[in-house]
Design an enzyme around this catalytic site. Structure first.
Site, short mmCIF file in Angstrom:
data_model
loop_
_atom_site.label_atom_id
_atom_site.label_comp_id
_atom_site.label_asym_id
_atom_site.label_seq_id
_atom_site.Cartn_x
_atom_site.Cartn_y
_atom_site.Cartn_z
CD GLU A 1 39.12 83.65 32.30
OE1 GLU A 1 39.68 83.44 31.20
OE2 GLU A 1 39.65 84.31 33.22
CG HIS B 1 40.80 93.88 36.55
ND1 HIS B 1 41.44 94.20 35.37
CD2 HIS B 1 41.28 92.67 36.91
CE1 HIS B 1 42.28 93.23 35.05
NE2 HIS B 1 42.20 92.29 35.96
#
Lengths: 331, 324
Positions: free
Chosen positions: B60, B129
């Site tokens: 990322e 998450h």
């Protein structure tokens, strides 16, 4: 250092470019010591051969990303010493209208995608620029300057991995000046040559004498040839040294005196001058004239910067968003 | 008008913009062969090829930085960070690079980058998450932030974001992907920076965004049966904020409830409440009420997870409190 294979004009041009950087940096250091410049100044005195050797091997349409020690990179890529000096003074005539300062000089028209205050952040940006060239089908390369410190960041590894996997036309040029601020590279890294890390990404890695402008030029020219030919990235480690502190005013307690002395004897600017004189490529008089001309250029840059106005107060809220945006400083 | 899901709306926005403008590309984890973990880019790889639909490695930090570099060169990358919870991994690229490039270069460089980051709780995905991290981005000058609640807004806002010259963070609530709504077949754009009154009312202004808009609308229906008419202001865009829409509603109702799924402390609802207090205090008949998530990490256990963010009943309770 050998000038073999390089003609008189090239050797003198390299010398001129390196000396311009040296004089600019020494002037910046002096101005800082006289409290005429604010903030931090990170000079690249001692590393001029890397910037010049690399940028002379690129085409005008190629791109670079620079580091927080980026004055030399920007000058070598064609940066205007007046606009750079004005930026160091925080003046509106500066490259960034006084909003970026020493660590953020950019000139997109010259392919300078910006110096960067975050160590390692320029590496993925360079890879992204190379990706753009590939997507647009353009024959350009992007060169990322970075230091030995950045070679330990995640961005170095992630970026090299993607650039090599996708054969991006990017050149990773590590200026190994041995110190990340105060920490010697040997204390934080096991590999003796940082270029060995190229093996992990299946790309060529070469370690060269970063104080030899011709060696840098040859390595970058070869990397650029590979990149343009669709063969992907190259990692080049240019071993060099910064003569001054991490920042101006840094007492450099972390460096052995003998080491500083040893590297001063290998000064890349003085070394090239000696070589040119020895080989009879130019005489004292010609090199002296170049030096006088450059001193004048730098003096004029300082005058230009000092005479320029500070940015208008209205500038403080401009450019947070792009010009064609209606919001300015958004609520 | 036809009805499609929020996920289809996002998918259409991406596809239409890629067809319209060759400089638009999408990149992120599993965007290509898999068609994204939420199935939003199925068939894109075949249609647009691997140079415009890029399956990145799990990197990322660097692929977001690459998108910044590509945007600086004039492309319009749309990056997906699979869960907004992963954006802290690449915060430098977003916060120090994308957001600041225009200003720090004196306006030389713009970064037309969109970062799509699915957020929100309710899928039993636990602490890493399930968060709502929009406040992190609203705090950074140079970024724009959108948080659409309906398929109509999701498609129209995302298309506007892709055409915008500046970096835009698009927060999509994962539990909205399957929700349905009317979206026109023809080209449609929703401008950035415009809120929408999703329901008119005279008694209280409920300011909300993303999935909480749906809960607020349900709450308003039940409150209506009690004789309370709530006006639902869906911000749609968090930065830039449509202050005019908030102000005119506050002037009408004199009472404000701000709702967010994110944890209460330091959240965007606090910013809205503060702006109302600073700029519309004289119109208030009661203190501004925040209805927000608990200051905890999203737990896995279903019984616990459902306790952490506001539901219809919490919004109704908040409204009753400001009307007391």
């Amino acid at each position: 250092m050998k000038t073999g294979g390089y003609d008189r004009e090239t050797a003198v041009k390299f010398y001129r470019e390196m000396l311009r950087i040296r004089l600019f940096e020494m002037k910046a250091a002096e101005l800082f010591s006289r409290a005429l410049l604010a903030g931090n100044i990170h000079t690249c005195v001692g590393q001029e051969a890397v910037a010049v050797g690399a940028c002379q091997a690129l085409r005008p349409g190629d791109y670079i990303t620079a580091t927080h020690r980026g004055h030399g990179h920007c000058l070598a890529k064609g940066g205007d010493s007046r606009k750079m000096m004005a930026e160091l003074f925080g003046k509106s005539a500066g490259y960034c209208r006084g909003k970026g300062g020493s660590m953020h000089i950019a000139d997109v028209s010259l392919g300078i995608l910006g110096a960067n205050g975050i160590v390692g952040a320029g590496l993925p940006i360079a890879a992204g620029s190379a990706l753009a060239s590939k997507i647009m089908g353009k024959d350009e390369v992007t060169l990322a300057f970075f230091g030995d410190g950045a070679s330990n960041t995640g961005n170095f590894h992630e970026s090299l991995n993607m650039a090599s996997a996708w054969n991006l036309p990017v050149i990773y040029l590590c200026e190994n000046n041995r110190y990340g601020v105060s920490v010697c590279i040997e204390r934080v890294t096991r590999v003796s040559n940082l270029a060995e890390r190229a093996k992990a990404y299946g790309i060529p890695g070469v370690t060269i004498d970063g104080n030899d402008v011709f060696a840098v030029h040859e390595a970058v020219a070869e990397a650029a040839r590979r990149a343009r030919g669709g063969e992907g990235p190259t990692l080049i480690e240019a071993v060099t040294y910064r003569h001054r502190g991490h920042y101006e005013g840094d007492p450099q307690v972390y460096k052995p005196k003998e080491e500083i002395q040893e590297w001063k004897e290998r000064d890349p600017v003085a070394g090239l001058k000696r070589k040119i004189l020895e080989e009879g490529l130019a005489g004292d008089e010609e090199l002296g004239a170049i030096e006088n001309e450059l001193r004048l250029e730098i003096e004029e840059a300082v005058e230009f910067a000092m005479d320029s106005p500070y940015p208008d107060a209205a500038q403080v809220t401009a450019d947070v968003y792009s010009k064609d945006n209606e919001w300015g400083v958004a609520r | 008008m036809r009805t499609i899901t929020y996920g289809q709306a996002i998918s259409e926005a991406l596809r239409e913009e890629m067809l319209r403008d060759r400089s638009v590309l999408i990149m992120g984890e599993d965007m290509g062969v898999l068609g994204s973990v939420f199935g939003l880019t199925k068939g894109f790889l075949e249609e647009f090829g691997p140079l415009r639909v890029i399956d990145t490695p799990i990197s990322e930090s660097s692929f977001t930085g690459m998108a910044v570099g590509a945007a600086m060169r004039g492309l319009r990358p749309v990056v997906e960070i699979m869960y907004v919870d992963f954006t802290p991994v690449c915060m430098d690229a977003i916060v120090n690079q994308a957001a600041k490039m225009c200003y720090m270069t004196g306006g030389q460089i713009s970064v037309p980058l969109v970062i799509r980051a699915p957020g929100g709780a309710g899928r039993r995905n636990a602490g890493q998450h399930s968060q709502s991290l929009e406040a992190l981005f609203t705090h950074i000058p140079g970024l724009k932030v959108i948080a659409p609640a309906t398929p109509y807004d999701a498609k129209g806002l995302l298309k506007s974001a892709i055409r915008d010259p500046d970096p835009v963070v698009c927060i999509e609530h994962k539990l909205l992907y399957a929700t349905r709504g009317e979206v026109p077949e023809e080209e449609h754009l929703v401008p950035l920076g415009k809120a929408e009154i999703k329901r008119k009312g005279r008694d209280v202004t409920v300011i909300c965004y993303s999935r909480q808009v749906l809960f607020a609308l349900e709450a308003a229906e039940e409150l209506s049966a009690e004789g309370i008419e709530a006006e639902i202001v869906d911000l749609r865009t968090l930065v830039p904020l449509d202050w005019a829409a908030i102000e005119s509603s506050v002037k009408k109702t004199h009472r404000v409830v701000v709702v967010q799924e994110a944890v209460k402390r330091g959240g965007y609802a606090a910013e809205i409440a503060a702006q109302v207090m600073e700029n519309a205090f004289d119109y208030l008949d009661a203190p501004v009420k925040r209805v927000a998530g608990l200051n905890v990490i999203p737990p896995f256990s279903p019984g616990l997870e459902d306790l952490i963010y506001p539901h219809k009943q919490d919004i109704m309770q908040g409204v009753r409190e400001v009307l007391r």
